[in-house]
Design an enzyme around this catalytic site. Structure first.
Site, PDB file in Angstrom:
ATOM      1  N   ARG A 242       0.850  -1.193   0.000  1.00  0.00           N
ATOM      2  CA  ARG A 242       0.000   0.000   0.000  1.00  0.00           C
ATOM      3  C   ARG A 242       0.886   1.244   0.000  1.00  0.00           C
ATOM      4  O   ARG A 242       1.937   1.261   0.653  1.00  0.00           O
ATOM      5  CB  ARG A 242      -0.921  -0.002   1.219  1.00  0.00           C
ATOM      6  N   LYS A 267      -4.084  -1.666   8.743  1.00  0.00           N
ATOM      7  CA  LYS A 267      -5.411  -1.967   8.200  1.00  0.00           C
ATOM      8  C   LYS A 267      -5.901  -3.342   8.608  1.00  0.00           C
ATOM      9  O   LYS A 267      -7.090  -3.537   8.856  1.00  0.00           O
ATOM     10  CB  LYS A 267      -5.375  -1.858   6.672  1.00  0.00           C
ATOM     11  N   HIS A 331      -1.547   3.261  -5.758  1.00  0.00           N
ATOM     12  CA  HIS A 331      -2.208   2.042  -5.272  1.00  0.00           C
ATOM     13  C   HIS A 331      -2.383   1.022  -6.393  1.00  0.00           C
ATOM     14  O   HIS A 331      -2.569  -0.164  -6.139  1.00  0.00           O
ATOM     15  CB  HIS A 331      -3.570   2.417  -4.673  1.00  0.00           C
ATOM     16  N   ARG A 334      -0.610  -2.543  -6.900  1.00  0.00           N
ATOM     17  CA  ARG A 334      -1.110  -3.766  -6.266  1.00  0.00           C
ATOM     18  C   ARG A 334      -2.018  -4.547  -7.218  1.00  0.00           C
ATOM     19  O   ARG A 334      -1.891  -5.766  -7.351  1.00  0.00           O
ATOM     20  CB  ARG A 334      -1.863  -3.401  -4.975  1.00  0.00           C
ATOM     21  N   HIS A 358      -3.712  -9.434   2.613  1.00  0.00           N
ATOM     22  CA  HIS A 358      -5.165  -9.393   2.717  1.00  0.00           C
ATOM     23  C   HIS A 358      -5.644 -10.402   3.738  1.00  0.00           C
ATOM     24  O   HIS A 358      -5.079 -11.489   3.864  1.00  0.00           O
ATOM     25  CB  HIS A 358      -5.814  -9.700   1.362  1.00  0.00           C
ATOM     26  N   TYR A 368      -4.713 -14.191   7.734  1.00  0.00           N
ATOM     27  CA  TYR A 368      -3.365 -13.985   7.229  1.00  0.00           C
ATOM     28  C   TYR A 368      -2.288 -14.342   8.259  1.00  0.00           C
ATOM     29  O   TYR A 368      -2.374 -13.978   9.424  1.00  0.00           O
ATOM     30  CB  TYR A 368      -3.206 -12.517   6.816  1.00  0.00           C
TER      31      TYR A 368
END
Length: 406
Positions: A242, A267, A331, A334, A358, A368
């Site tokens: 990010r 995040k 961005h 990605r 993610h 994750y």
């Protein structure tokens, strides 16, 4: 005789306090220094007591008599006016101590240490700008759903729907903290589910066609801006993190010898590991003599104590001729990697999603894990860097899935 305004104005102080009596226990006390205090003398429980009703001229004769009459009504109901005032003051102080703003700032102070500074700053600015002016002084336990919704609607009416959703979420966190600390009984935000329109999902502009990617990579190599921004541009497609994570990269988190970059993803509230290709390591080694003594890999141009501006990458892309609304954004690297790694190089989407950090639960329900698929991810990151080099060189690249790919 009853007092008059003329008599009060004409009264002069003496060496000792002077009392000018009105009716029904009310009198004005003049201090030697010249101050004039309204007082009420009364009896309660067989004892003589006094309470202050304010100072003259701030409180005039008429208002002093009204306050006297209110106190006498309490006496008629069997209530001590002095104790009643103490109780009111204590209740007011307690309500002020439990105001939404006080509780929110207390919650923020406890949580801020678990967030990266920029995330915490956004939350407190959001509360200060959009919530505190309307709800800040109200006791947190007295705020209801309609009142909260009216405040959130003010944000929505500005056209900031996503901010409205985030503000509502922050308020809910404050209310839950208030419940946990015994200052509220329920979370009014819980009743507002569905009250706001959903935020429309927006996709960041991204180049995913290999031929166009080749042109972008060559444009990056020809970038004539600052060396720091150029290095950030060159690293962006190789690590596809990010943009905020890239610009806040710290040297202490990077091990060039091991080819690893470790950091905390705010995040998803998880640790992340980015295997660095030999190409990525080479870029960082070239940059290290310039910024290696700074905590930031990409320090700001004007203030080296802060990371590079969040607008720097997109500004550089626009300078290179790319429309950041329709063609490519910071961005977008990605989406570029996710698409080409799967469709062109044949890598397993699960491996790609883990490298993107993610939160995608697997069959066992575990989310994750920074070390999951780490062998496959190391291979993937190096093959990806090699593939980009070939694209940039103009080679007709045809990649076939190999070990580590789907």
């Amino acid at each position: 005789m009853a007092l008059t305004d003329t008599a009060i104005r004409a009264a002069k102080p003496a060496e000792k306090p002077v009392k000018l009596f009105d009716e029904k226990g009310l009198y004005l006390e003049l201090s030697p220094a010249g101050g004039k205090w309204w007082r009420l003398k009364y009896r309660f429980g067989g004892k003589e007591k006094r309470i202050s009703l304010g100072t003259y001229p701030d409180v005039g004769l008429k208002q002093a008599r009204e306050r006297r009459d209110e106190a006498r009504k309490l006496l008629a109901d069997g209530i001590d006016p002095g104790e009643h005032r103490k109780a009111q003051k204590a209740a007011g102080e307690e309500r002020a101590a439990n105001s939404f703003e006080v509780v929110a700032r207390e919650w923020y102070a406890k949580m801020a240490a678990t967030w990266v500074p920029s995330h915490g700053e956004k939350i407190i600015r959001r509360l200060e700008r959009d919530i505190f002016p309307w709800l800040g002084r109200k006791p947190v336990g007295d705020i209801g759903s309609p009142e909260l919704l009216a405040t959130i609607r003010k944000i929505e009416d500005r056209g900031r729907l996503e901010t409205a959703h985030r503000a509502l979420q922050n308020c809910s966190q404050v209310f839950r903290y208030a419940i946990a600390t015994g200052r509220a009984e329920r979370d009014p935000a819980a009743d507002l589910r569905g009250a706001l329109p959903p935020v429309r999902e927006t996709h960041f502009a991204a180049i995913t066609d290999p031929k166009e990617v080749a042109g972008l990579l060559r444009a990056i190599d020809g970038f004539t801006g600052t060396f720091i921004v150029k290095a950030a541009l060159q690293l962006s497609p190789l690590v596809f993190v990010r943009p905020g994570e890239l610009r806040r990269a710290r040297w202490e988190s990077i091990d060039l010898d091991a080819g690893e970059w470790r950091y905390f993803v705010t995040k998803t509230a998880s640790d992340h590991l980015v295997p660095l290709s030999t190409q990525a390591v080479a870029i960082l080694r070239e940059l290290q003599p310039l910024t290696g003594r700074n905590q930031w890999v990409f320090p700001g141009m004007r203030d080296h104590q802060k990371p590079m501006s969040e607008a720097a990458i997109n500004a550089a892309l626009r300078r290179m001729g790319y429309d950041t609304k329709a063609e490519m954004t910071g961005h977008g690297f990605r989406a570029m990697a996710r698409t080409i790694l799967h469709e062109e190089l044949g890598f397993d989407p699960a491996v790609i999603e883990h490298q993107l950090a993610h939160q995608v639960p697997d069959a066992l329900g575990t989310a994750y894990n920074r070390t999951k698929f780490i062998k496959e991810r190391r291979q993937m990151m190096q093959r990806w860097a090699d593939y980009l080099d070939k694209l940039k060189a103009g080679a007709d690249v045809i990649e076939m899935p190999t070990k580590g790919a789907a």
